[in-house]
Motif scaffolding. Structure first.
Motif, PDB file in Angstrom:
ATOM      1  N   ASN A   1      30.832  45.011  27.949  1.00 56.28           N
ATOM      2  CA  ASN A   1      30.581  43.594  28.185  1.00 56.28           C
ATOM      3  C   ASN A   1      31.693  42.683  27.662  1.00 56.28           C
ATOM      4  O   ASN A   1      31.660  41.480  27.908  1.00 56.28           O
ATOM      5  N   VAL A   2      32.662  43.240  26.958  1.00 58.86           N
ATOM      6  CA  VAL A   2      33.765  42.409  26.464  1.00 58.86           C
ATOM      7  C   VAL A   2      35.062  42.850  27.143  1.00 58.86           C
ATOM      8  O   VAL A   2      35.345  44.047  27.217  1.00 58.86           O
ATOM      9  N   MET A   3      35.817  41.873  27.644  1.00 60.73           N
ATOM     10  CA  MET A   3      37.118  42.155  28.249  1.00 60.73           C
ATOM     11  C   MET A   3      38.159  41.213  27.650  1.00 60.73           C
ATOM     12  O   MET A   3      37.862  40.038  27.390  1.00 60.73           O
ATOM     13  N   TYR A   4      39.355  41.754  27.448  1.00 61.90           N
ATOM     14  CA  TYR A   4      40.429  41.040  26.751  1.00 61.90           C
ATOM     15  C   TYR A   4      41.700  41.037  27.599  1.00 61.90           C
ATOM     16  O   TYR A   4      41.977  41.996  28.323  1.00 61.90           O
ATOM     17  N   TRP A   5      42.487  39.992  27.426  1.00 58.65           N
ATOM     18  CA  TRP A   5      43.849  39.970  27.946  1.00 58.65           C
ATOM     19  C   TRP A   5      44.806  39.740  26.779  1.00 58.65           C
ATOM     20  O   TRP A   5      44.624  38.802  25.987  1.00 58.65           O
ATOM     21  N   TYR A   6      45.818  40.618  26.713  1.00 53.52           N
ATOM     22  CA  TYR A   6      46.858  40.518  25.706  1.00 53.52           C
ATOM     23  C   TYR A   6      48.205  40.342  26.403  1.00 53.52           C
ATOM     24  O   TYR A   6      48.430  40.868  27.485  1.00 53.52           O
TER      25      TYR A   6
ATOM     26  N   LEU B   1      45.369  36.692  24.255  1.00 55.58           N
ATOM     27  CA  LEU B   1      45.390  35.417  24.978  1.00 55.58           C
ATOM     28  C   LEU B   1      43.986  34.814  25.043  1.00 55.58           C
ATOM     29  O   LEU B   1      43.774  33.644  24.741  1.00 55.58           O
ATOM     30  N   PHE B   2      43.029  35.637  25.497  1.00 59.45           N
ATOM     31  CA  PHE B   2      41.620  35.224  25.562  1.00 59.45           C
ATOM     32  C   PHE B   2      40.757  36.445  25.768  1.00 59.45           C
ATOM     33  O   PHE B   2      41.253  37.542  26.040  1.00 59.45           O
ATOM     34  N   HIS B   3      39.452  36.232  25.612  1.00 60.00           N
ATOM     35  CA  HIS B   3      38.529  37.314  25.920  1.00 60.00           C
ATOM     36  C   HIS B   3      37.225  36.747  26.445  1.00 60.00           C
ATOM     37  O   HIS B   3      36.884  35.574  26.219  1.00 60.00           O
ATOM     38  N   TYR B   4      36.520  37.591  27.172  1.00 56.44           N
ATOM     39  CA  TYR B   4      35.188  37.282  27.673  1.00 56.44           C
ATOM     40  C   TYR B   4      34.187  38.143  26.936  1.00 56.44           C
ATOM     41  O   TYR B   4      34.341  39.352  26.856  1.00 56.44           O
ATOM     42  N   TYR B   5      33.174  37.503  26.391  1.00 56.07           N
ATOM     43  CA  TYR B   5      32.023  38.228  25.867  1.00 56.07           C
ATOM     44  C   TYR B   5      30.912  37.959  26.870  1.00 56.07           C
ATOM     45  O   TYR B   5      30.337  36.878  26.894  1.00 56.07           O
TER      46      TYR B   5
ATOM     47  N   ALA C   1      43.555  29.685  20.342  1.00 51.06           N
ATOM     48  CA  ALA C   1      44.022  28.316  20.152  1.00 51.06           C
ATOM     49  C   ALA C   1      45.458  28.122  20.632  1.00 51.06           C
ATOM     50  O   ALA C   1      45.819  27.043  21.116  1.00 51.06           O
ATOM     51  N   ASP C   2      46.270  29.173  20.513  1.00 48.97           N
ATOM     52  CA  ASP C   2      47.681  29.004  20.858  1.00 48.97           C
ATOM     53  C   ASP C   2      48.028  29.564  22.231  1.00 48.97           C
ATOM     54  O   ASP C   2      49.200  29.727  22.554  1.00 48.97           O
ATOM     55  N   THR C   3      47.036  29.848  23.052  1.00 50.63           N
ATOM     56  CA  THR C   3      47.302  30.306  24.413  1.00 50.63           C
ATOM     57  C   THR C   3      47.670  29.102  25.279  1.00 50.63           C
ATOM     58  O   THR C   3      46.912  28.135  25.352  1.00 50.63           O
ATOM     59  N   PRO C   4      48.836  29.160  25.923  1.00 52.04           N
ATOM     60  CA  PRO C   4      49.266  28.005  26.740  1.00 52.04           C
ATOM     61  C   PRO C   4      48.305  27.738  27.896  1.00 52.04           C
ATOM     62  O   PRO C   4      47.678  28.658  28.433  1.00 52.04           O
TER      63      PRO C   4
ATOM     64  N   PHE D   1      48.067  29.673  31.297  1.00 51.41           N
ATOM     65  CA  PHE D   1      47.328  30.919  31.459  1.00 51.41           C
ATOM     66  C   PHE D   1      45.845  30.602  31.635  1.00 51.41           C
ATOM     67  O   PHE D   1      45.248  29.867  30.835  1.00 51.41           O
ATOM     68  N   GLN D   2      45.266  31.186  32.694  1.00 53.27           N
ATOM     69  CA  GLN D   2      43.852  31.022  32.968  1.00 53.27           C
ATOM     70  C   GLN D   2      43.261  32.400  33.226  1.00 53.27           C
ATOM     71  O   GLN D   2      43.988  33.360  33.500  1.00 53.27           O
ATOM     72  N   SER D   3      41.947  32.477  33.168  1.00 57.94           N
ATOM     73  CA  SER D   3      41.301  33.758  33.433  1.00 57.94           C
ATOM     74  C   SER D   3      40.001  33.547  34.173  1.00 57.94           C
ATOM     75  O   SER D   3      39.370  32.486  34.071  1.00 57.94           O
TER      76      SER D   3
END
Lengths: 116, 110
Positions: free
Chosen positions: A30-35, A46-50, A58-61, A64-66
Motif C-alpha cells: 500500500n505504500v509507493m515511493y519515488w526517489y 521525492l514523495f510517497h503514497y500511503y 518539503a524540498d521536492t521541487p 515534480f508531480q506524481s
C-alpha cells in the motif's frame, strides 16, 4: 514472481519537454515511493503514497508531480525537465504499518533520465 | 543533515577477505536496514535489524547495532567478486520513510 517494474529503463527528453516515468508493482503493497538518485549519491526521497494519501517531501521541487491511479501503478511527472534533473529515478514499495515504523522497501530497477 | 553517515566511502579488498562497513545515525530509530546497489541498478534489501536487536546474521552477512552509540556495522565474510557494489544503510526515524546514508563503494578484486 512478485516485483516492482519500471518503464522505460532509459528515457531521453529535451530540456523543458514534459516526461512521465511509470512504476507498477505486483506485491500489493500500500505504500509507493519515488526517489531521485544522482551519481555516487544516496537516493533522495521525492514523495510517497500511503494508500491514496500523497506525501510530498518539503524540498521536492514543484516541477515534480506524481499520480497513483490505483494500488498497482504510480507515475512520476516532470513538467519541465532541466539539465539538473538528469538522474536515476527509483520506485519502491513497502507494506505500510500502523505502528509508525518502516518495513523493508522493494525497489524497481530504476529509470535513467537524460535531459538534452 | 543526513540521518545516516557511512564509512569508509570506498573500500577495496581481495577476494576471500572480509569487508566491514560502518554506519552512524543521529536520532533514535525503530530499525536500521542495509541495502546493496549494483552499478546502474535498483537497491536490493539485505537485512533489517530492529532497535531491540544487537546482532543479526544472513548467510555471509553479519549486522550489528549499538543504539547507545547510534551506530551499525555490516560485515561481509569471505567476499567474492560478485559482492562488488555500493552498500547503503537506511534508518526509519521519520515514520513511513527511510533516510539513506551516502553509501560505501565496495570493490572486491579477483
Amino acid at each position: 514472481d512478485a516485483m516492482v517494474i519500471q518503464n522505460p529503463r532509459y528515457q531521453v527528453t529535451q530540456f523543458g519537454k514534459p516526461v512521465t516515468l511509470s512504476c507498477s508493482q505486483t506485491l500489493n503493497h500500500n505504500v509507493m515511493y519515488w526517489y531521485q538518485q544522482k551519481s555516487s549519491q544516496a537516493p533522495k526521497l521525492l514523495f510517497h503514497y500511503y494508500d491514496k494519501d500523497f506525501n510530498n517531501e518539503a524540498d521536492t521541487p514543484d516541477n515534480f508531480q506524481s499520480r497513483r491511479p490505483n494500488t498497482s501503478f504510480c507515475f512520476l511527472d516532470i513538467r519541465s525537465p532541466g539539465l539538473g534533473d538528469a538522474a536515476m529515478y527509483l520506485c519502491a514499495t513497502s507494506r505500510g504499518t500502523s505502528g509508525g515504523y518502516q518495513e523493508t522497501q522493494y525497489f524497481g530497477p530504476g529509470t535513467r533520465l537524460l535531459v538534452l | 543533515s543526513q540521518q545516516g553517515e557511512e564509512d569508509p566511502q570506498a573500500l577495496s579488498i581481495q577476494e576471500g577477505e572480509n569487508a566491514t562497513m560502518n554506519c552512524s545515525y543521529k536520532t533514535s530509530i525503530n530499525n536500521l536496514q542495509w541495502y546493496r546497489q549494483n552499478s546502474g541498478r535498483g537497491l536490493v534489501h539485505l537485512i533489517l535489524i530492529r532497535s531491540n536487536e544487537r546482532e543479526k546474521h544472513s548467510g555471509r552477512l553479519r549486522v550489528t547495532l549499538d543504539t547507545s552509540k547510534k551506530s551499525s556495522s555490516l560485515l561481509i565474510t569471505a567476499s567474492r567478486a560478485a559482492d562488488t557494489a555500493s552498500y547503503f544503510c537506511a534508518t526509519d526515524a521519520r515514520g513511513s520513510r527511510l533516510t539513506f546514508g551516502e553509501g560505501t563503494q565496495l570493490t572486491v578484486n579477483p
